[in-house]
Design an enzyme around this catalytic site. Structure first.
Site, PDB file in Angstrom:
ATOM      1  NE  ARG A  67      -4.256   1.998   1.974  1.00 37.44           N
ATOM      2  CZ  ARG A  67      -4.304   2.984   3.078  1.00 37.44           C
ATOM      3  NH1 ARG A  67      -3.622   2.722   4.294  1.00 37.44           N
ATOM      4  NH2 ARG A  67      -5.129   3.773   2.902  1.00 37.44           N
ATOM      5  CG  HIS A  71      -1.441   5.082  -0.719  1.00 36.17           C
ATOM      6  ND1 HIS A  71      -2.018   5.847  -0.275  1.00 36.17           N
ATOM      7  CD2 HIS A  71      -1.994   3.931  -1.316  1.00 36.17           C
ATOM      8  CE1 HIS A  71      -3.491   5.356  -0.008  1.00 36.17           C
ATOM      9  NE2 HIS A  71      -3.105   4.151  -0.626  1.00 36.17           N
ATOM     10  CG  ASN A  97      -0.642   9.011   1.857  1.00 37.89           C
ATOM     11  OD1 ASN A  97      -1.423   7.953   1.198  1.00 37.89           O
ATOM     12  ND2 ASN A  97      -0.390  10.026   1.302  1.00 37.89           N
ATOM     13  CG  HIS A 199      -7.333  -4.883  -2.551  1.00 38.91           C
ATOM     14  ND1 HIS A 199      -8.410  -3.973  -3.241  1.00 38.91           N
ATOM     15  CD2 HIS A 199      -6.469  -3.866  -2.255  1.00 38.91           C
ATOM     16  CE1 HIS A 199      -8.097  -2.786  -3.132  1.00 38.91           C
ATOM     17  NE2 HIS A 199      -6.874  -2.568  -2.461  1.00 38.91           N
TER      18      HIS A 199
END
Length: 338
Positions: A67, A71, A97, A199
Site C-alpha cells: 500500500r 501510495h 495516507n 488486495h
C-alpha cells in the site's frame, strides 16, 4: 562565533549540499535493474533477508509495504515522498495516507540504515521501498520481478492535489479508474485489475467499506454490515478466502460477490474488466504474469521532478531538514551551556 553565526554557517552548508545533490550528473540517470551492482552489490540480499525476517514476525507487513509503495508511486512517481514527516504538507497527514502502516514505514527506514552501513549512502529510500515491496510479495507467495532502480529521493512531498488522485475504495465507475490509471501510464485495463489484486493480502476497517455495507444489496454486504454493527473497529480481511497468502483467491471471491470495497465489486460488474477478473480467478499464472508487468510499469510512473533529488540519510526527512535539525539542536546546546 556566536550562536546566530553558527546557525547561518550551517544553513549555508545546507544550501551548498542541496545544490551539489541536485546538479549531480547522476541525478537524472536512467533506471536499470543493476543500477547498484557496483556501488552496493549486497543490496538485494540485505533487503531480502530483512523482509523475510520481518514477515516471519508479522505477515501483515506485506500489505503495508504494498500500500505504501502504491501510495508513493501513483501521485508523482516513485520518489519516497510519502515517507517524509513533519510540517503541514507531509503526505502522511493527507486523507488517503492517514492509515498507512507505521511498522512498514519503519521497516524501510531500518533497512536503509543497514544498507547505508554496508555501502555508504548510495541507495535511495525509493529504491529500498521498491525492493522491499517486491520481496514482500515473493515471501507471501507471489511472483518475483526485476525492479528498475536508480530513483532519487524527492526533496519535497507531493501536493494535496496529486495525492488526492489516489483511487478511493468507494469508486463505483470503472471507467473513472481506467482513466485515472491511464494518466499515470498504466493504460491497459489489465493493469487496474492486476494491481487491485494486491488486495489478496491486507485488512481494512469498517469506515472504508461503509458504503458497501450500508447498501446491503447482497448476502456478503449484509454480513459486512452485521459484523461492523457488532464491532465498528474490527479488521476485515480484503481476501476472505486466503487473507495472508498472495494468490488469486481475491478474484475468486469477487466472482462470488465477496469483494469488500465498492471499487472491488465494480471490477466484476464492468464489461471491460469482468473478463479479466474471471481469467485471473481461473488462472493464477496469468494473474502473476500481469501483476509483475504492472508493478514494473508502476515503478516507472513518470516523476514530476524528472528524478532530480538526493539519497536521504533518513527516509523520514530530507537531508537539508536533518542538517537544520542538527544546527538547531547544536545552537540550543550552546545556549544551555552559556
Amino acid at each position: 562565533m556566536g550562536a546566530a553565526s553558527r546557525r547561518l554557517a550551517v544553513l549555508e552548508l545546507v544550501s551548498i549540499v542541496a545544490v551539489l545533490l541536485i546538479s549531480s550528473p547522476a541525478a537524472a540517470a536512467e533506471l536499470s535493474v543493476d543500477f547498484h551492482a557496483a556501488s552496493c552489490p549486497q543490496l538485494e540480499s540485505i533487503v531480502r533477508s530483512s523482509v523475510q525476517a520481518a514477515l516471519q514476525q508479522e505477515i501483515a507487513l506485506a500489505a503495508g509495504l504494498l500500500r505504501i509503495f502504491f501510495h508513493d508511486c501513483f501521485p508523482q512517481g516513485c520518489d519516497a515522498s510519502v515517507y517524509l514527516r513533519g510540517g503541514s504538507n507531509s503526505e502522511q497527514g493527507m486523507g488517503p495516507n492517514l492509515t498507512l502502516q507505521p511498522r512498514a514505514l519503519q521497516l524501510v527506514e531500518d533497512i536503509r540504515a543497514k544498507v547505508h552501513a554496508a555501502c555508504g549512502p548510495t541507495v535511495s529510500c525509493a529504491d529500498i521501498s521498491a525492493l522491499a515491496t517486491r520481496d514482500a510479495v515473493v515471501v507471501s507467495g507471489g511472483p518475483s520481478y526485476a525492479v528498475p532502480l536508480g530513483q532519487k529521493d524527492s526533496l519535497a512531498p507531493a501536493s494535496l492535489d496529486l495525492v488526492g488522485d489516489l483511487p478511493g475504495p468507494g469508486t463505483s465507475r470503472v471507467q473513472d479508474l481506467i482513466d485515472l490509471f491511464a494518466s499515470r501510464g498504466l493504460r491497459d485495463a489489465a493493469d487496474l485489475v492486476a494491481l487491485s489484486g494486491g488486495h489478496t493480502v491486507g485488512r481494512t476497517r469498517c469506515a472504508f467499506f461503509d458504503d458497501r455495507a450500508r447498501r446491503q444489496d447482497d448476502t456478503f454486504s449484509k454480513k459486512l454490515a452485521l459484523n461492523c454493527t457488532k464491532d465498528p473497529n474490527r479488521l476485515q480481511n480484503l481476501d476472505v478466502i486466503t487473507p495472508d497468502a498472495f494468490d488469486n483467491a481475491y478474484y475468486i471471491a469477487l466472482i462470488h460477490n465477496q469483494g469488500v470495497f465498492t471499487s472491488d465489486m465494480a471490477l466484476i460488474k464492468d464489461r471491460i474488466t469482468a473478463p479479466i477478473v474471471r481469467q485471473f480467478a481461473t488462472d493464477k499464472a496469468a494473474f502473476f504474469t500481469q501483476f509483475a508487468k504492472s508493478m514494473v510499469k508502476l515503478s516507472n510512473v513518470p516523476r514530476t521532478d524528472r528524478n532530480v533529488g538526493e539519497i536521504r540519510r533518513s527516509c523520514f526527512r530530507t537531508n537539508s531538514q536533518s542538517l537544520v535539525d542538527f544546527a538547531t539542536s547544536d545552537e540550543e546546546g550552546f545556549a544551555a551551556s552559556a
